[in-house]
Design a protein around this motif. Structure first.
Motif, PDB file in Angstrom:
ATOM      1  N   ASN A 103       0.859  -1.177   0.000  1.00 39.65           N
ATOM      2  CA  ASN A 103       0.000   0.000   0.000  1.00 39.65           C
ATOM      3  C   ASN A 103       0.899   1.233   0.000  1.00 39.65           C
ATOM      4  OD1 ASN A 103      -1.724   2.107   0.532  1.00 39.65           O
ATOM      5  ND2 ASN A 103      -2.863   1.036   2.118  1.00 39.65           N
ATOM      6  N   THR A 116      -2.000   4.916  -4.551  1.00 38.15           N
ATOM      7  CA  THR A 116      -2.517   4.178  -5.700  1.00 38.15           C
ATOM      8  C   THR A 116      -3.535   3.142  -5.231  1.00 38.15           C
ATOM      9  OG1 THR A 116      -0.319   4.391  -6.683  1.00 38.15           O
ATOM     10  CG2 THR A 116      -1.780   2.783  -7.670  1.00 38.15           C
ATOM     11  N   ASP A 117      -4.541   2.868  -6.060  1.00 39.06           N
ATOM     12  CA  ASP A 117      -5.456   1.770  -5.768  1.00 39.06           C
ATOM     13  C   ASP A 117      -4.697   0.463  -5.978  1.00 39.06           C
ATOM     14  OD1 ASP A 117      -7.368  -0.244  -5.657  1.00 39.06           O
ATOM     15  OD2 ASP A 117      -8.802   0.804  -6.928  1.00 39.06           O
ATOM     16  N   HIS A 141      -5.470  -2.512  -5.748  1.00 44.79           N
ATOM     17  CA  HIS A 141      -6.143  -3.598  -6.456  1.00 44.79           C
ATOM     18  C   HIS A 141      -5.811  -3.573  -7.945  1.00 44.79           C
ATOM     19  CE1 HIS A 141      -8.774  -3.121  -2.870  1.00 44.79           C
ATOM     20  NE2 HIS A 141      -8.696  -4.430  -2.903  1.00 44.79           N
ATOM     21  N   TRP A 153      -3.193  -7.706  -3.106  1.00 44.41           N
ATOM     22  CA  TRP A 153      -2.802  -6.437  -2.506  1.00 44.41           C
ATOM     23  C   TRP A 153      -2.801  -6.595  -1.005  1.00 44.41           C
ATOM     24  CZ3 TRP A 153      -6.250  -2.016  -0.828  1.00 44.41           C
ATOM     25  CH2 TRP A 153      -5.503  -0.867  -0.529  1.00 44.41           C
ATOM     26  N   GLU A 186      -3.206  -4.505   1.885  1.00 43.81           N
ATOM     27  CA  GLU A 186      -3.645  -3.163   2.281  1.00 43.81           C
ATOM     28  C   GLU A 186      -2.903  -2.642   3.500  1.00 43.81           C
ATOM     29  OE1 GLU A 186      -7.752  -0.806   3.487  1.00 43.81           O
ATOM     30  OE2 GLU A 186      -7.807  -2.968   3.162  1.00 43.81           O
TER      31      GLU A 186
END
Length: 180
Positions: free
Chosen positions: A80, A84-85, A87, A134, A136
């Protein structure tokens, strides 16, 4: 590390066992990442740069996701970066060596790019292979002029920021051709 003696010296004392390959001349991002991969001997490889700030428990969180999501062949787990996203894209990540060999052609960086898009290509290859997740809570903040989180420095110009548009266009072409 190319040219930047401050980064070289900072990496030597970060608290993890680190071998620094320093060059007094600029080799470029892709070449440097691939040299690092050749010198690494771990089962997991971290794709990183000198403009990252490592949050508490980043490695634990990333390895937890790796263990939960993938079998013995592993995969790629995006950090993370706080911008940025994750996913959709991981600017930096940890990957199993098996994943790197089987899905990234045995390299960390694709030397067709001069400045950027290595992260985007690696992420898309991982997603297409069903080997991307991802993490998070693996916070690895990416301070970069793109996000206005730090000003440009001297090496941004040397690194080839002027090639960003060209690299991004090349990424789109390569993605459409299924990454030849």
């Amino acid at each position: 590390v190319d040219v930047d003696t401050d980064t070289r010296d900072r990496l030597a004392v970060i608290g993890y066992p680190v071998k620094v390959n320093f060059s007094p001349v600029y080799r470029g991002l892709p070449q440097s990442w691939n040299i690092g991969l050749k010198e690494a001997n771990g089962l997991y490889i971290v794709f990183a740069a000198d403009d990252l700030w490592w949050g508490d428990n980043w490695l634990y969180e990333a390895i937890q996701v790796m263990a939960e999501k993938f079998d013995y062949k592993g995969g790629m787990v995006g950090f993370n970066d706080t911008h940025t996203d994750g996913h959709l894209n991981a600017t930096h990540y940890i990957a199993s060596r098996t994943f790197i060999v089987e899905h990234l052609n045995g390299c960390l960086a694709f030397e067709v790019y001069k400045y950027c898009a290595n992260d985007a290509e690696a992420t898309q290859r991982a997603i297409r292979a069903g080997r991307y997740a991802w993490a998070e809570y693996a916070i690895v903040r990416h301070d970069h002029p793109t996000y206005n989180s730090r000003p440009h420095d001297a090496t941004d110009v040397i690194k080839g920021e002027k090639h960003a548009a060209e690299d991004n266009a090349l990424f789109e072409q390569r993605m459409a051709a299924n990454f030849p």
